[in-house]
Scaffold this motif. Sequence first.
Motif, PDB file in Angstrom:
ATOM      1  N   ALA A   1     -14.412  -5.405 -11.896  1.00 19.60           N
ATOM      2  CA  ALA A   1     -13.110  -4.855 -11.495  1.00 19.60           C
ATOM      3  C   ALA A   1     -12.789  -5.276 -10.062  1.00 19.60           C
ATOM      4  N   ASN A   2     -11.534  -5.662  -9.855  1.00 24.47           N
ATOM      5  CA  ASN A   2     -11.064  -6.109  -8.543  1.00 24.47           C
ATOM      6  C   ASN A   2     -10.677  -4.896  -7.692  1.00 24.47           C
ATOM      7  N   ILE A   3     -11.682  -4.147  -7.247  1.00 24.65           N
ATOM      8  CA  ILE A   3     -11.470  -3.035  -6.319  1.00 24.65           C
ATOM      9  C   ILE A   3     -12.512  -3.139  -5.222  1.00 24.65           C
ATOM     10  N   ARG A   4     -12.149  -2.660  -4.055  1.00 22.00           N
ATOM     11  CA  ARG A   4     -13.084  -2.647  -2.929  1.00 22.00           C
ATOM     12  C   ARG A   4     -12.605  -1.637  -1.907  1.00 22.00           C
ATOM     13  N   ILE A   5     -13.528  -1.259  -0.987  1.00 27.04           N
ATOM     14  CA  ILE A   5     -13.175  -0.356   0.105  1.00 27.04           C
ATOM     15  C   ILE A   5     -12.423  -1.199   1.126  1.00 27.04           C
ATOM     16  N   ASN A   6     -11.166  -0.898   1.290  1.00 21.92           N
ATOM     17  CA  ASN A   6     -10.275  -1.704   2.117  1.00 21.92           C
ATOM     18  C   ASN A   6     -10.558  -1.495   3.601  1.00 21.92           C
ATOM     19  N   HIS A   7     -10.563  -0.251   4.032  1.00 24.94           N
ATOM     20  CA  HIS A   7     -10.862   0.051   5.438  1.00 24.94           C
ATOM     21  C   HIS A   7     -11.299   1.509   5.565  1.00 24.94           C
ATOM     22  N   ILE A   8     -11.905   1.821   6.705  1.00 25.45           N
ATOM     23  CA  ILE A   8     -12.272   3.192   7.022  1.00 25.45           C
ATOM     24  C   ILE A   8     -11.826   3.459   8.454  1.00 25.45           C
TER      25      ILE A   8
ATOM     26  N   TYR B   1      -6.216  -4.913 -10.191  1.00 27.20           N
ATOM     27  CA  TYR B   1      -6.939  -4.001 -11.084  1.00 27.20           C
ATOM     28  C   TYR B   1      -6.052  -2.834 -11.463  1.00 27.20           C
ATOM     29  N   GLN B   2      -6.110  -2.504 -12.740  1.00 27.59           N
ATOM     30  CA  GLN B   2      -5.395  -1.341 -13.245  1.00 27.59           C
ATOM     31  C   GLN B   2      -6.359  -0.578 -14.133  1.00 27.59           C
ATOM     32  N   GLY B   3      -6.506   0.693 -13.873  1.00 29.67           N
ATOM     33  CA  GLY B   3      -7.399   1.489 -14.701  1.00 29.67           C
ATOM     34  C   GLY B   3      -8.125   2.557 -13.911  1.00 29.67           C
ATOM     35  N   GLU B   4      -9.191   3.041 -14.529  1.00 29.03           N
ATOM     36  CA  GLU B   4      -9.929   4.169 -13.987  1.00 29.03           C
ATOM     37  C   GLU B   4     -11.169   3.683 -13.229  1.00 29.03           C
ATOM     38  N   TYR B   5     -11.468   4.350 -12.129  1.00 34.24           N
ATOM     39  CA  TYR B   5     -12.710   4.073 -11.400  1.00 34.24           C
ATOM     40  C   TYR B   5     -13.190   5.364 -10.751  1.00 34.24           C
ATOM     41  N   GLN B   6     -14.454   5.354 -10.322  1.00 35.73           N
ATOM     42  CA  GLN B   6     -15.045   6.532  -9.704  1.00 35.73           C
ATOM     43  C   GLN B   6     -15.382   6.256  -8.250  1.00 35.73           C
ATOM     44  N   VAL B   7     -15.148   7.264  -7.424  1.00 33.85           N
ATOM     45  CA  VAL B   7     -15.533   7.218  -6.012  1.00 33.85           C
ATOM     46  C   VAL B   7     -16.673   8.218  -5.833  1.00 33.85           C
TER      47      VAL B   7
ATOM     48  N   SER C   1      -8.479  -0.657  -2.416  1.00 38.55           N
ATOM     49  CA  SER C   1      -7.431  -1.559  -2.900  1.00 38.55           C
ATOM     50  C   SER C   1      -8.079  -2.761  -3.555  1.00 38.55           C
ATOM     51  N   GLU C   2      -7.228  -3.690  -4.001  1.00 37.30           N
ATOM     52  CA  GLU C   2      -7.735  -4.940  -4.551  1.00 37.30           C
ATOM     53  C   GLU C   2      -8.103  -5.897  -3.430  1.00 37.30           C
TER      54      GLU C   2
ATOM     55  N   ILE D   1     -16.475  18.013  -0.692  1.00 37.06           N
ATOM     56  CA  ILE D   1     -17.902  17.720  -0.552  1.00 37.06           C
ATOM     57  C   ILE D   1     -18.700  18.990  -0.837  1.00 37.06           C
ATOM     58  N   THR D   2     -19.632  18.875  -1.783  1.00 38.48           N
ATOM     59  CA  THR D   2     -20.520  19.975  -2.130  1.00 38.48           C
ATOM     60  C   THR D   2     -21.946  19.468  -2.027  1.00 38.48           C
ATOM     61  N   TYR D   3     -22.764  20.154  -1.229  1.00 38.62           N
ATOM     62  CA  TYR D   3     -24.145  19.747  -0.991  1.00 38.62           C
ATOM     63  C   TYR D   3     -24.213  18.280  -0.545  1.00 38.62           C
ATOM     64  N   ALA D   4     -23.345  17.927   0.368  1.00 40.99           N
ATOM     65  CA  ALA D   4     -23.288  16.603   1.010  1.00 40.99           C
ATOM     66  C   ALA D   4     -22.894  15.484   0.063  1.00 40.99           C
ATOM     67  N   LYS D   5     -22.347  15.823  -1.122  1.00 41.94           N
ATOM     68  CA  LYS D   5     -21.921  14.789  -2.075  1.00 41.94           C
ATOM     69  C   LYS D   5     -20.535  15.112  -2.601  1.00 41.94           C
ATOM     70  N   ALA D   6     -19.829  14.053  -2.974  1.00 45.80           N
ATOM     71  CA  ALA D   6     -18.517  14.204  -3.608  1.00 45.80           C
ATOM     72  C   ALA D   6     -18.369  13.107  -4.644  1.00 45.80           C
ATOM     73  N   LYS D   7     -17.681  13.426  -5.731  1.00 48.01           N
ATOM     74  CA  LYS D   7     -17.446  12.443  -6.791  1.00 48.01           C
ATOM     75  C   LYS D   7     -16.063  12.727  -7.369  1.00 48.01           C
ATOM     76  N   GLN D   8     -15.285  11.657  -7.522  1.00 41.89           N
ATOM     77  CA  GLN D   8     -13.931  11.837  -8.039  1.00 41.89           C
ATOM     78  C   GLN D   8     -13.549  10.628  -8.879  1.00 41.89           C
ATOM     79  N   THR D   9     -12.849  10.894  -9.974  1.00 40.23           N
ATOM     80  CA  THR D   9     -12.342   9.828 -10.842  1.00 40.23           C
ATOM     81  C   THR D   9     -10.866   9.630 -10.534  1.00 40.23           C
ATOM     82  N   VAL D  10     -10.478   8.369 -10.399  1.00 41.61           N
ATOM     83  CA  VAL D  10      -9.110   8.027  -9.991  1.00 41.61           C
ATOM     84  C   VAL D  10      -8.544   7.014 -10.968  1.00 41.61           C
ATOM     85  N   ILE D  11      -7.261   7.134 -11.260  1.00 40.19           N
ATOM     86  CA  ILE D  11      -6.564   6.127 -12.062  1.00 40.19           C
ATOM     87  C   ILE D  11      -5.691   5.324 -11.115  1.00 40.19           C
ATOM     88  N   LYS D  12      -5.852   4.023 -11.168  1.00 40.13           N
ATOM     89  CA  LYS D  12      -5.175   3.130 -10.227  1.00 40.13           C
ATOM     90  C   LYS D  12      -4.178   2.252 -10.953  1.00 40.13           C
TER      91      LYS D  12
END
Length: 197
Positions: free
Chosen positions: A137-144, A184-190, A175-176, A97-108
């Motif tokens: 895309a079939n992705i979602r935040i599964n749990h926190i 879902y298979q591929g790239e997404y950003q968080v 997860s899906e 986290i930099t300046y209260a933000k974070a961004k990351q690209t992930v391959i799933k």
Amino acid sequence: MKVQPFFILSLIVWSLLSSCEQNATPKIYPSKKGVDSAYADLLKIKKVEEKVRDDQMQSKTQVAKVNTQPKKTVAPLPTVDKIVPFSQDNTRDTLKITYAKAKQTVIKKPGQTNTFVFNSDTAKKVAIKLSAADTLANIRINHIKGPVDSIKGGPFGKTLIFDLPAKGNYNFSVSEKPTIKTPYQGEYQVELQLLWK
């Protein structure tokens, strides 16, 4: 002679005032013999009503015992949305986290869960957003899950604003959605942003 009527009048006024000082509500003490005979009939009626209610409950349980058949176990419907357990190839990344933000690209990979960890020392909320080139895309935040076991939530969609009641490390997984058959298979950003309001 004039003193005597004044004295009598003051005596009458004093007696009236002293009688007004008595409590308006009389004190009632329990009877040593038990319930007053005037209320004994009401107690009998109440006991009869309780006995009838008990008899009805017993007859219902007996009928239920007679009518019970072994229940068949039914597999959960695929339309039920639930938290997906971590996959064997689950990835775990710490978001910087930099300046209260974070961004990351992930391959799933298909069927894979991805877990992300972030630290929240002062923020009161967090906003999380998932995005992919394919908007369907079939992705979602599964749990926190928070630093205390009682802080949990999920499942969610692709965007989330979550209260952070405790300081420490939080983790969330992606997860899906199990109700959609195509993984879902591929790239997404968080994208993550810490909030103080």
